[in-house]
Design a protein around this motif. Structure first.
Motif, short mmCIF file in Angstrom:
data_model
loop_
_atom_site.label_atom_id
_atom_site.label_comp_id
_atom_site.label_asym_id
_atom_site.label_seq_id
_atom_site.Cartn_x
_atom_site.Cartn_y
_atom_site.Cartn_z
N THR A 1 1.74 12.61 16.63
CA THR A 1 1.99 11.25 16.09
C THR A 1 2.85 11.15 14.79
OG1 THR A 1 0.66 9.20 15.10
CG2 THR A 1 0.06 11.54 14.49
N ILE A 2 3.42 10.05 14.80
CA ILE A 2 4.47 9.96 13.71
C ILE A 2 3.98 9.64 12.38
CG2 ILE A 2 6.56 8.80 12.75
CD1 ILE A 2 7.71 8.94 15.75
N VAL A 3 4.17 10.18 11.24
CA VAL A 3 3.44 10.06 9.91
C VAL A 3 4.88 9.35 9.09
CG1 VAL A 3 2.28 10.54 7.83
CG2 VAL A 3 1.97 11.46 10.24
N HIS A 4 4.82 8.09 8.56
CA HIS A 4 5.82 7.70 7.74
C HIS A 4 5.79 8.03 6.51
CE1 HIS A 4 7.24 4.79 11.17
NE2 HIS A 4 5.79 4.42 11.16
N GLY B 1 14.79 17.97 14.41
CA GLY B 1 15.60 16.83 14.53
C GLY B 1 15.42 16.25 13.08
N PRO B 2 15.07 14.76 13.29
CA PRO B 2 14.82 14.18 11.99
C PRO B 2 13.41 14.25 11.33
CG PRO B 2 14.90 12.63 13.65
CD PRO B 2 15.00 13.91 14.18
N HIS C 1 13.15 8.48 8.30
CA HIS C 1 14.23 7.49 8.68
C HIS C 1 13.75 6.37 9.47
CE1 HIS C 1 12.81 9.66 12.37
NE2 HIS C 1 13.54 8.85 13.01
N LEU C 2 12.66 6.23 9.96
CA LEU C 2 12.21 5.08 10.76
C LEU C 2 11.97 3.72 10.03
CD1 LEU C 2 9.57 6.85 13.13
CD2 LEU C 2 12.01 6.38 13.36
N TRP D 1 6.06 0.35 5.48
CA TRP D 1 4.99 0.75 6.48
C TRP D 1 3.66 0.56 5.46
CZ3 TRP D 1 7.97 4.51 4.04
CH2 TRP D 1 7.25 5.36 3.26
N VAL D 2 2.54 0.53 6.31
CA VAL D 2 1.37 0.37 5.73
C VAL D 2 0.71 1.71 5.82
CG1 VAL D 2 -1.09 -0.75 6.21
CG2 VAL D 2 0.95 -1.89 6.59
N PRO D 3 -0.01 2.23 4.78
CA PRO D 3 -0.56 3.58 4.87
C PRO D 3 -1.68 3.54 5.81
CG PRO D 3 -0.31 2.56 2.42
CD PRO D 3 -0.12 1.60 3.31
N SER D 4 -1.65 4.71 6.60
CA SER D 4 -2.48 4.88 7.59
C SER D 4 -3.68 5.86 7.25
CB SER D 4 -1.77 5.58 8.89
OG SER D 4 -0.67 4.80 9.28
N HIS D 5 -4.44 6.26 8.29
CA HIS D 5 -5.60 6.94 8.02
C HIS D 5 -5.66 8.04 8.97
CE1 HIS D 5 -10.14 7.84 9.18
NE2 HIS D 5 -9.93 8.40 7.92
N TYR D 6 -6.04 9.11 8.57
CA TYR D 6 -5.89 10.55 9.42
C TYR D 6 -6.94 11.16 9.13
CZ TYR D 6 -0.93 9.13 10.21
OH TYR D 6 0.37 8.53 10.48
N ALA D 7 -7.93 11.59 10.14
CA ALA D 7 -8.95 12.38 10.02
C ALA D 7 -9.09 13.60 10.45
CB ALA D 7 -10.06 11.58 10.56
N PHE D 8 -9.36 14.74 9.99
CA PHE D 8 -9.21 16.36 10.18
C PHE D 8 -10.59 16.58 10.39
CE2 PHE D 8 -5.39 15.21 8.26
CZ PHE D 8 -4.48 15.43 8.99
#
Length: 145
Positions: free
Chosen positions: A7-10, A34-35, A52-53, A59-66
Protein backbone atom coordinates in the motif's frame (compact mmCIF):
# COMPACT_ATOMS: atom_id res chain seq x y z
CA UNK A 1 -7.84 -15.90 -1.15
CA UNK A 2 -6.44 -12.56 -2.36
CA UNK A 3 -3.78 -10.98 -0.18
CA UNK A 4 -2.65 -7.41 0.17
CA UNK A 5 0.78 -6.97 -1.41
CA UNK A 6 1.59 -3.33 -0.71
CA UNK A 7 0.00 0.00 0.00
CA UNK A 8 1.13 3.56 -0.61
CA UNK A 9 1.56 5.82 2.40
CA UNK A 10 1.47 9.50 1.48
CA UNK A 11 4.22 11.47 3.16
CA UNK A 12 5.80 14.90 3.10
CA UNK A 13 9.21 13.18 3.43
CA UNK A 14 9.16 9.55 2.27
CA UNK A 15 12.29 8.47 4.13
CA UNK A 16 11.37 10.27 7.37
CA UNK A 17 7.98 8.53 7.45
CA UNK A 18 9.39 5.15 6.43
CA UNK A 19 12.21 5.31 8.97
CA UNK A 20 9.78 6.29 11.72
CA UNK A 21 7.67 3.14 11.31
CA UNK A 22 10.62 0.88 10.50
CA UNK A 23 12.34 2.04 13.68
CA UNK A 24 9.26 1.45 15.85
CA UNK A 25 8.65 -1.98 14.30
CA UNK A 26 12.30 -2.98 14.43
CA UNK A 27 12.38 -3.77 10.69
CA UNK A 28 15.33 -3.22 8.36
CA UNK A 29 16.15 0.24 6.99
CA UNK A 30 13.72 1.31 4.24
CA UNK A 31 14.96 0.79 0.68
CA UNK A 32 14.58 3.18 -2.23
CA UNK A 33 12.52 1.71 -5.04
CA UNK A 34 11.99 4.31 -7.73
CA UNK A 35 10.09 7.18 -6.11
CA UNK A 36 9.24 5.15 -2.99
CA UNK A 37 10.84 4.41 0.38
CA UNK A 38 9.79 0.80 0.98
CA UNK A 39 9.33 -0.80 4.39
CA UNK A 40 9.05 -4.59 4.07
CA UNK A 41 7.09 -6.41 6.74
CA UNK A 42 7.60 -10.05 7.77
CA UNK A 43 4.36 -11.17 6.10
CA UNK A 44 5.54 -9.96 2.68
CA UNK A 45 3.47 -6.79 2.61
CA UNK A 46 5.28 -3.53 2.03
CA UNK A 47 4.50 0.03 2.99
CA UNK A 48 5.59 2.21 0.05
CA UNK A 49 6.10 5.76 1.30
CA UNK A 50 5.67 8.38 -1.41
CA UNK A 51 5.94 12.14 -1.38
CA UNK A 52 5.42 12.69 -5.10
CA UNK A 53 1.77 11.70 -5.51
CA UNK A 54 0.23 14.77 -3.92
CA UNK A 55 1.53 18.26 -3.40
CA UNK A 56 1.49 20.01 -0.07
CA UNK A 57 -0.60 18.13 2.47
CA UNK A 58 -3.61 17.40 0.32
CA UNK A 59 -4.17 13.90 1.71
CA UNK A 60 -6.19 12.80 4.68
CA UNK A 61 -4.21 10.95 7.33
CA UNK A 62 -4.85 7.21 7.19
CA UNK A 63 -4.98 4.45 9.75
CA UNK A 64 -2.54 1.52 9.68
CA UNK A 65 -2.93 -1.31 12.18
CA UNK A 66 -0.12 -3.77 12.91
CA UNK A 67 -0.90 -7.01 14.72
CA UNK A 68 2.13 -7.94 16.76
CA UNK A 69 3.08 -10.56 19.33
CA UNK A 70 3.18 -9.73 23.02
CA UNK A 71 6.98 -9.59 22.86
CA UNK A 72 6.91 -7.32 19.81
CA UNK A 73 4.37 -5.08 21.55
CA UNK A 74 6.68 -4.77 24.54
CA UNK A 75 9.58 -3.77 22.26
CA UNK A 76 7.50 -1.30 20.22
CA UNK A 77 5.94 0.23 23.32
CA UNK A 78 9.41 0.55 24.84
CA UNK A 79 10.56 2.46 21.73
CA UNK A 80 7.50 4.72 21.93
CA UNK A 81 8.32 5.53 25.54
CA UNK A 82 12.07 5.97 24.86
CA UNK A 83 11.22 8.56 22.21
CA UNK A 84 8.72 10.27 24.49
CA UNK A 85 6.07 9.99 21.78
CA UNK A 86 2.49 10.83 22.67
CA UNK A 87 0.28 7.75 22.52
CA UNK A 88 -3.34 6.85 23.12
CA UNK A 89 -5.41 3.81 24.00
CA UNK A 90 -8.06 4.85 21.49
CA UNK A 91 -8.28 6.44 18.04
CA UNK A 92 -10.40 9.32 19.37
CA UNK A 93 -7.54 10.39 21.69
CA UNK A 94 -9.74 10.31 24.77
CA UNK A 95 -7.27 8.13 26.69
CA UNK A 96 -3.81 9.71 26.39
CA UNK A 97 -0.68 7.94 27.62
CA UNK A 98 -2.63 4.70 28.11
CA UNK A 99 -2.76 1.23 26.57
CA UNK A 100 -6.07 -0.47 25.78
CA UNK A 101 -6.87 -4.06 26.70
CA UNK A 102 -9.67 -4.70 24.22
CA UNK A 103 -10.60 -8.29 23.37
CA UNK A 104 -8.07 -9.59 25.89
CA UNK A 105 -5.05 -8.06 24.17
CA UNK A 106 -3.17 -4.79 24.23
CA UNK A 107 -3.28 -1.89 21.82
CA UNK A 108 -1.85 1.58 21.41
CA UNK A 109 -1.98 4.39 18.83
CA UNK A 110 0.71 6.86 17.80
CA UNK A 111 0.97 9.38 14.99
CA UNK A 112 3.73 9.23 12.41
CA UNK A 113 5.43 12.47 11.29
CA UNK A 114 2.59 13.15 8.81
CA UNK A 115 -0.25 12.48 11.23
CA UNK A 116 -1.13 8.95 10.09
CA UNK A 117 -2.62 6.83 12.86
CA UNK A 118 -0.32 3.88 13.58
CA UNK A 119 -1.96 1.23 15.73
CA UNK A 120 -0.17 -1.69 17.33
CA UNK A 121 -2.37 -4.47 18.72
CA UNK A 122 -1.79 -7.97 19.99
CA UNK A 123 -5.24 -9.45 19.26
CA UNK A 124 -7.33 -9.20 16.10
CA UNK A 125 -10.84 -8.00 16.85
CA UNK A 126 -13.30 -10.79 16.06
CA UNK A 127 -16.70 -10.27 14.45
CA UNK A 128 -18.32 -11.10 17.78
CA UNK A 129 -16.23 -8.52 19.61
CA UNK A 130 -17.01 -5.85 17.02
CA UNK A 131 -20.72 -6.68 17.10
CA UNK A 132 -20.70 -6.35 20.89
CA UNK A 133 -19.27 -2.85 20.54
CA UNK A 134 -22.43 -1.75 18.75
CA UNK A 135 -24.77 -3.07 21.45
CA UNK A 136 -26.31 -0.33 23.63
CA UNK A 137 -24.52 -1.54 26.79
CA UNK A 138 -21.10 -1.69 25.10
CA UNK A 139 -21.37 1.52 23.08
CA UNK A 140 -20.94 3.59 26.23
CA UNK A 141 -18.05 1.51 27.56
CA UNK A 142 -16.42 -1.02 25.18
CA UNK A 143 -14.12 -2.29 27.95
CA UNK A 144 -17.12 -3.75 29.83
CA UNK A 145 -17.29 -7.56 29.83
Amino acid sequence: MPQLDHTIVHSSDRFAGARFIADLLGTPEPKAFGPFAVVRLDNGISLDYAEHLVTGKEWVPSHYAFRVTEEEFDAIFGRIQERDLPYWADPQHKQPQAVNHLAGGRGVYVHDPDGHYMEFLTVTYTDEFLAALTSPDKAADPSRP
